[in-house]
Design a protein around this motif. Structure first.
Motif, PDB file in Angstrom:
ATOM      1  N   ASP A 218     -11.967   9.958   3.573  1.00 31.93           N
ATOM      2  CA  ASP A 218     -12.869   9.397   2.558  1.00 31.93           C
ATOM      3  C   ASP A 218     -13.138  10.385   1.427  1.00 31.93           C
ATOM      4  O   ASP A 218     -13.246  10.003   0.267  1.00 31.93           O
ATOM      5  CB  ASP A 218     -14.191   8.970   3.204  1.00 31.93           C
ATOM      6  N   TRP A 219     -13.247  11.662   1.773  1.00 33.03           N
ATOM      7  CA  TRP A 219     -13.469  12.668   0.717  1.00 33.03           C
ATOM      8  C   TRP A 219     -12.234  12.794  -0.176  1.00 33.03           C
ATOM      9  O   TRP A 219     -12.348  12.873  -1.398  1.00 33.03           O
ATOM     10  CB  TRP A 219     -13.822  14.039   1.302  1.00 33.03           C
ATOM     11  N   SER A 220     -11.045  12.831   0.444  1.00 31.75           N
ATOM     12  CA  SER A 220      -9.828  12.950  -0.361  1.00 31.75           C
ATOM     13  C   SER A 220      -9.764  11.805  -1.354  1.00 31.75           C
ATOM     14  O   SER A 220      -9.473  12.007  -2.536  1.00 31.75           O
ATOM     15  CB  SER A 220      -8.588  12.915   0.533  1.00 31.75           C
ATOM     16  N   CYS A 229     -16.488   6.873  -2.253  1.00 32.01           N
ATOM     17  CA  CYS A 229     -15.977   5.628  -1.665  1.00 32.01           C
ATOM     18  C   CYS A 229     -17.100   4.959  -0.870  1.00 32.01           C
ATOM     19  O   CYS A 229     -18.078   5.607  -0.468  1.00 32.01           O
ATOM     20  CB  CYS A 229     -14.724   5.883  -0.838  1.00 32.01           C
ATOM     21  N   THR A 230     -16.958   3.671  -0.652  1.00 33.45           N
ATOM     22  CA  THR A 230     -18.093   2.862  -0.164  1.00 33.45           C
ATOM     23  C   THR A 230     -18.663   3.361   1.161  1.00 33.45           C
ATOM     24  O   THR A 230     -19.867   3.247   1.393  1.00 33.45           O
ATOM     25  CB  THR A 230     -17.685   1.381  -0.012  1.00 33.45           C
ATOM     26  N   LEU A 233     -21.700   5.459   0.906  1.00 34.34           N
ATOM     27  CA  LEU A 233     -22.889   4.915   0.249  1.00 34.34           C
ATOM     28  C   LEU A 233     -23.996   4.596   1.249  1.00 34.34           C
ATOM     29  O   LEU A 233     -25.128   4.324   0.866  1.00 34.34           O
ATOM     30  CB  LEU A 233     -22.530   3.660  -0.561  1.00 34.34           C
ATOM     31  N   ASP A 234     -23.646   4.645   2.530  1.00 36.76           N
ATOM     32  CA  ASP A 234     -24.629   4.295   3.542  1.00 36.76           C
ATOM     33  C   ASP A 234     -24.615   5.349   4.652  1.00 36.76           C
ATOM     34  O   ASP A 234     -24.224   5.079   5.778  1.00 36.76           O
ATOM     35  CB  ASP A 234     -24.290   2.905   4.106  1.00 36.76           C
ATOM     36  N   ILE A 235     -25.002   6.572   4.288  1.00 38.20           N
ATOM     37  CA  ILE A 235     -24.981   7.645   5.287  1.00 38.20           C
ATOM     38  C   ILE A 235     -26.394   8.193   5.453  1.00 38.20           C
ATOM     39  O   ILE A 235     -27.237   8.037   4.569  1.00 38.20           O
ATOM     40  CB  ILE A 235     -24.025   8.793   4.876  1.00 38.20           C
ATOM     41  N   ASP A 236     -26.641   8.837   6.590  1.00 36.98           N
ATOM     42  CA  ASP A 236     -28.006   9.312   6.835  1.00 36.98           C
ATOM     43  C   ASP A 236     -28.036  10.828   7.077  1.00 36.98           C
ATOM     44  O   ASP A 236     -27.021  11.509   7.013  1.00 36.98           O
ATOM     45  CB  ASP A 236     -28.643   8.551   7.995  1.00 36.98           C
ATOM     46  N   GLN A 296     -23.354  12.077  -4.240  1.00 41.14           N
ATOM     47  CA  GLN A 296     -23.157  11.603  -5.622  1.00 41.14           C
ATOM     48  C   GLN A 296     -23.163  12.772  -6.594  1.00 41.14           C
ATOM     49  O   GLN A 296     -22.317  12.872  -7.486  1.00 41.14           O
ATOM     50  CB  GLN A 296     -24.289  10.635  -6.037  1.00 41.14           C
ATOM     51  N   GLN A 297     -24.154  13.673  -6.391  1.00 46.60           N
ATOM     52  CA  GLN A 297     -24.264  14.831  -7.285  1.00 46.60           C
ATOM     53  C   GLN A 297     -23.009  15.692  -7.221  1.00 46.60           C
ATOM     54  O   GLN A 297     -22.502  16.177  -8.238  1.00 46.60           O
ATOM     55  CB  GLN A 297     -25.448  15.700  -6.877  1.00 46.60           C
ATOM     56  N   ILE A 298     -22.512  15.892  -6.009  1.00 49.26           N
ATOM     57  CA  ILE A 298     -21.328  16.746  -5.846  1.00 49.26           C
ATOM     58  C   ILE A 298     -20.112  16.121  -6.507  1.00 49.26           C
ATOM     59  O   ILE A 298     -19.344  16.799  -7.199  1.00 49.26           O
ATOM     60  CB  ILE A 298     -21.053  17.025  -4.347  1.00 49.26           C
ATOM     61  N   ILE A 299     -19.968  14.809  -6.330  1.00 47.08           N
ATOM     62  CA  ILE A 299     -18.796  14.154  -6.919  1.00 47.08           C
ATOM     63  C   ILE A 299     -18.882  14.181  -8.449  1.00 47.08           C
ATOM     64  O   ILE A 299     -17.876  14.341  -9.137  1.00 47.08           O
ATOM     65  CB  ILE A 299     -18.624  12.718  -6.360  1.00 47.08           C
TER      66      ILE A 299
END
Ligand SMILES: [Zn+2]
Length: 308
Positions: A218-220, A229-230, A233-236, A296-299
């Motif tokens: 997912d990171w790649s 990637c989606t 968007l839903d991680i804790d 998000q900030q990192i990307i």
């Protein structure tokens, strides 16, 4: 469960020990400088039971005598195992051990002490061990294990003989992992997160490795496309530590593979990777972590650097 005889890199240490035991030339204090994930515990369990066995056969414990039965049951009165109590091995644990070793052996054989993660002995504990390390008394063997020999006090390491282990190369590990796990493909990339090869096998069995692998994929994808990637968007808060650990490895790998032709960009990506590590280390101090926001900030930073 991985067994000791599957760990080819520990074979010569076993053989040397069996020979020393048979010839009664064993150093009384020995240091094993390898991680648990490379089989440190399996090796030390093997050496202890062999040394305690009443009738060893061809360098192996007989698994039959009274001593072997006690060892297998974890109730051998002459086998003393010390592990950290929390983050430290405390002076009381070592004092208690030294007192026990000063008594005569209860089964008439050797007395064995195994100290795991011995670098975690605090100063008082290490000092309390010195005398016993120097003069442990007859038929007493001390095994000290550490994953970080460099963290060990010189007063301790200089009093021990090192158990020589040649750890496998990355290629050898790769072959070994293919043979011993159900996973195809190089697993060694995850070792900085998971630990040694035994941990990797365990993580593949539990499904943890597969989770890390999906983070890597997912990171790649996210870095290539310049947006999260989606699945991110839903991680804790529970997932974010592993997700950042994986990102750090992905960025480092990009650099090692010379993915960026421009040296300045290369340097900036290295800087970004170390920023990721800093954030990851600070996570435990942060309350209400917005995991997706962090990613998000990192990307965005990455996008800015690479002009997506
Ligand atoms: Zn036996």
């Amino acid at each position: 469960m991985v067994k000791l005889n599957q760990l080819s890199w520990l074979k010569s240490a076993c053989n040397i020990f069996a020979k020393q035991l048979a010839e009664d030339t064993m150093p009384h204090a020995q240091l094993l400088g390898i991680e648990q994930g490379y089989g440190a515990e399996l090796l030390l369990e093997h050496l202890s039971s062999l040394a305690l066995c009443n009738k060893p056969i061809n360098g192996e414990a007989c698994n039959f005598c009274h001593s072997c039965q006690l060892t297998a049951a974890g109730t051998h009165p002459d086998l003393h195992i010390i592990k950290p109590d929390g983050q430290q091995i405390k002076v009381d644990q070592i004092r208690h051990l030294c007192r026990a070793l000063a008594n005569t052996s209860q089964q008439g054989g050797k007395r064995i002490a195994v100290i795991y993660e011995c670098e975690k002995m605090n100063v008082a504990a290490a000092n309390a061990l010195l005398k016993t390390l120097e003069e442990p008394g007859r038929d007493t063997l001390l095994f000290l294990q550490t994953s970080s020999p460099s963290l060990l006090m010189a007063t301790i390491s200089s009093r021990c003989q090192e158990i020589a282990v040649h750890l496998p190369s990355k290629d050898e590990l790769n072959v070994w992992l293919q043979q011993n796990s159900q996973v195809s493909g190089d697993m060694t990339w995850a070792m900085p997160i998971v630990g040694g090869p035994l941990n990797l096998i365990e993580s593949a069995t539990s499904g943890y490795y597969q989770t890390l692998l999906s983070y890597r994929k997912d990171w790649s994808q996210s870095l290539m496309e310049g947006h999260l990637c989606t699945s991110f968007l839903d991680i804790d808060e529970k997932e974010i530590v592993d997700i950042l650990d994986v990102l750090y490895l992905v960025l480092r790998q990009f650099v090692l593979q010379n993915k960026y032709a421009d040296p300045l960009l290369q340097a900036n990506i290295i800087k970004l990777a170390s920023e990721v590590m800093t954030i990851r280390q600070r996570l435990s101090l942060m309350s209400n972590v917005n995991a997706t926001g962090l990613c998000q900030q990192i990307i965005l930073k990455y996008r800015h650097l690479t002009n997506h």
